[in-house]
Design an enzyme around this catalytic site. Structure first.
Site, PDB file in Angstrom:
ATOM      1  N   GLY A   1     -11.433   4.401   0.519  1.00  0.00           N
ATOM      2  CA  GLY A   1     -12.365   5.192   1.328  1.00  0.00           C
ATOM      3  C   GLY A   1     -13.623   4.458   1.721  1.00  0.00           C
ATOM      4  O   GLY A   1     -14.618   5.088   2.107  1.00  0.00           O
TER       5      GLY A   1
ATOM      6  N   CYS B   1      -7.802 -27.372   7.800  1.00  0.00           N
ATOM      7  CA  CYS B   1      -6.534 -26.696   8.094  1.00  0.00           C
ATOM      8  C   CYS B   1      -5.722 -27.494   9.113  1.00  0.00           C
ATOM      9  O   CYS B   1      -6.238 -28.390   9.790  1.00  0.00           O
ATOM     10  CB  CYS B   1      -6.780 -25.270   8.596  1.00  0.00           C
ATOM     11  SG  CYS B   1      -7.258 -25.149  10.338  1.00  0.00           S
TER      12      CYS B   1
ATOM     13  N   GLY C   1       1.010   3.833   2.004  1.00  0.00           N
ATOM     14  CA  GLY C   1       1.290   4.501   3.275  1.00  0.00           C
ATOM     15  C   GLY C   1       0.264   5.568   3.586  1.00  0.00           C
ATOM     16  O   GLY C   1       0.196   6.084   4.703  1.00  0.00           O
TER      17      GLY C   1
ATOM     18  N   CYS D   1      -7.255 -27.490  12.677  1.00  0.00           N
ATOM     19  CA  CYS D   1      -8.474 -28.295  12.849  1.00  0.00           C
ATOM     20  C   CYS D   1      -8.194 -29.792  12.723  1.00  0.00           C
ATOM     21  O   CYS D   1      -8.872 -30.606  13.341  1.00  0.00           O
ATOM     22  CB  CYS D   1      -9.537 -27.864  11.839  1.00  0.00           C
ATOM     23  SG  CYS D   1     -10.234 -26.241  12.231  1.00  0.00           S
TER      24      CYS D   1
ATOM     25  N   ASP E   1      -2.604   8.344  -1.985  1.00  0.00           N
ATOM     26  CA  ASP E   1      -3.912   9.001  -2.044  1.00  0.00           C
ATOM     27  C   ASP E   1      -4.264   9.605  -0.692  1.00  0.00           C
ATOM     28  O   ASP E   1      -3.618   9.326   0.310  1.00  0.00           O
ATOM     29  CB  ASP E   1      -5.004   8.001  -2.454  1.00  0.00           C
ATOM     30  CG  ASP E   1      -5.210   6.931  -1.382  1.00  0.00           C
ATOM     31  OD1 ASP E   1      -4.204   6.468  -0.791  1.00  0.00           O
ATOM     32  OD2 ASP E   1      -6.365   6.560  -1.118  1.00  0.00           O
TER      33      ASP E   1
ATOM     34  N   GLN F   1     -11.442   7.653  -5.046  1.00  0.00           N
ATOM     35  CA  GLN F   1     -12.015   8.159  -3.795  1.00  0.00           C
ATOM     36  C   GLN F   1     -13.382   8.796  -4.103  1.00  0.00           C
ATOM     37  O   GLN F   1     -13.995   8.440  -5.092  1.00  0.00           O
ATOM     38  CB  GLN F   1     -11.032   9.139  -3.144  1.00  0.00           C
ATOM     39  CG  GLN F   1      -9.774   8.486  -2.584  1.00  0.00           C
ATOM     40  CD  GLN F   1     -10.016   7.608  -1.362  1.00  0.00           C
ATOM     41  OE1 GLN F   1     -11.084   7.643  -0.731  1.00  0.00           O
ATOM     42  NE2 GLN F   1      -9.027   6.805  -1.007  1.00  0.00           N
TER      43      GLN F   1
ATOM     44  N   CYS G   1     -13.487 -28.015   8.532  1.00  0.00           N
ATOM     45  CA  CYS G   1     -12.258 -27.376   8.037  1.00  0.00           C
ATOM     46  C   CYS G   1     -11.105 -28.377   7.996  1.00  0.00           C
ATOM     47  O   CYS G   1     -10.964 -29.224   8.879  1.00  0.00           O
ATOM     48  CB  CYS G   1     -11.900 -26.199   8.946  1.00  0.00           C
ATOM     49  SG  CYS G   1     -10.387 -25.345   8.481  1.00  0.00           S
TER      50      CYS G   1
ATOM     51  N   ASP H   1       0.855  -1.185   0.000  1.00  0.00           N
ATOM     52  CA  ASP H   1       0.000   0.000   0.000  1.00  0.00           C
ATOM     53  C   ASP H   1       0.892   1.237   0.000  1.00  0.00           C
ATOM     54  O   ASP H   1       2.106   1.145   0.157  1.00  0.00           O
ATOM     55  CB  ASP H   1      -0.975  -0.013   1.177  1.00  0.00           C
ATOM     56  CG  ASP H   1      -0.279  -0.066   2.527  1.00  0.00           C
ATOM     57  OD1 ASP H   1       0.918   0.231   2.584  1.00  0.00           O
ATOM     58  OD2 ASP H   1      -0.937  -0.403   3.522  1.00  0.00           O
TER      59      ASP H   1
END
Length: 372
Positions: A217, A307, A95, A310, A147, A190, A305, A93
């Site tokens: 946003g 995983c 920042g 689990c 942004d 935005q 699940c 991202d």
């Protein structure tokens, strides 16, 4: 171009899409949920564990890595992929969101944002140019334009000025970006909760012809129906041949509703954050494993699940780990939550393939306890 999108299929009954996002570190099947590795690590997880659960891409944070350990150090280490031992795609991202969420600690100007570090109070300045310089050094596959993230609620005049500044900043980001052959930049739309301003922002940002677009946003405190409404009229205006990224959503209902409206990518700290507090997402709804009623519950977190957590551990054991302040507790709940959402997105992709996304949503919501 470093990043390109291939539209594979549009679902018959919704605006959902199947696609392939081509990046320098691999192809990503969309729609996709991206785990967040804020400080060059997905909290409590190793890269090998993330790969085992079919994680295709992770997100890291420009603001945090700029402050610590510093983007130049990461560049010296060979870039973020090498630094954190992750050879699949990374999105960073800009920042912007972190800087704007500092509130009293920052001052927004046309040139950029002056702010104080949340770590030690030291003074810093990030501009569109600086954000891109940092992201170039990090070497992510996808960088985000810097942004101004508009808060909710905000008056229309403020939102209009803010989105226009975001457009000017996006142009500046493009002008200084030096690594377009190995890194793509996404523009951010935005406009707050105002339809005409969203339409204005889409026009201005798409005119700049980025390889991908984010809807920013949203998920900033507004009611869910308001967010869905903004997506309803914003997403169809975005180019079909580019990926669409909804920033900051990660609950199962938000993921379903975003995909149904044509979103291809989403990220959120939610699954890892609630996991560290002992909350897990299951096919029957959220479960707080620390609660006393699970003290003698020898069933897995979610019987449906597959995983690692689990398949190998019980609610009673994981509750014991939390009560004893053992690190393994948070690791197991994190593994489960991330696996659950990654598997959910795989199931969503499969449902789109078969033109039965609405049926799958209905089945999931009924079991989970959501109202349609």
């Amino acid at each position: 171009m470093a990043v390109t999108y291939e539209l594979i299929k549009e679902e018959k009954n919704t605006k959902a899409r199947l696609g392939k996002l081509h990046t320098p570190h691999g192809v990503i099947e969309t729609p996709i949920f991206m785990p967040v590795g804020t400080k060059a690590t997905v909290k409590a997880m190793t890269p090998e564990e993330l790969k085992d659960m079919q994680t295709q891409i992770i997100l890291s944070n420009t603001y945090h890595l700029y402050l610590r350990p510093g983007h130049k150090l990461i560049e010296e280490a060979g870039g973020l992929h090498k630094f954190m031992n992750w050879d699949k795609p990374i999105l960073t991202d800009s920042g912007g969101f972190q800087v704007f969420s500092l509130g009293e600690l920052r001052d927004i100007t046309e040139k950029g944002v002056h702010f104080r570090s949340h770590i030690d109070g030291s003074k810093h300045f990030i501009s569109p140019e600086k954000s891109i310089e940092i992201q170039n050094s990090l070497g992510s596959d996808i960088a985000m334009a810097f942004d101004e993230c508009t808060p909710y609620p905000a008056d229309k005049e403020y939102v209009k000025k803010s989105l226009e500044r975001t457009t000017r900043w996006a142009k500046r980001c493009q002008e200084v970006h030096k690594k377009s052959d190995v890194q793509g930049i996404f523009g951010i739309v935005q406009g707050g909760m105002y339809r005409d301003l969203r339409e204005q922002s889409v026009k201005e940002i798409t005119d700049l012809d980025f390889p991908g677009y984010a809807v920013g946003g949203l998920s900033v405190g507004e009611p869910a129906d308001l967010m869905y409404g903004v997506l309803d009229y914003t997403v169809p205006l975005l180019p079909k041949n580019k990926p669409r990224y909804l920033m900051g959503v990660g609950s199962p209902d938000y993921l379903f509703e975003a995909v149904i409206r044509g979103i291809d990518m989403a990220d959120c700290v939610l699954p890892t954050r609630i996991a560290r507090n002992g909350t897990v997402i299951t096919s029957r709804g959220r479960l707080v494993v620390k609660n006393a009623k699970y003290a003698k519950d020898f069933s897995p977190l979610d019987p449906e699940c597959n995983c690692y957590a689990c398949k190998n551990y019980t609610r009673a054991y994981i509750r014991h780990l939390f009560k004893a302040n053992e690190i393994l507790g948070a690791r197991l709940t994190t593994i489960h939550n991330l696996y659950f959402l990654i598997q959910l997105m795989e199931n969503i992709r499969d449902a789109i393939k078969k033109d039965r996304l609405l049926e799958y949503r209905e089945e999931f919501y009924k079991k989970y306890g959501y109202d349609l």
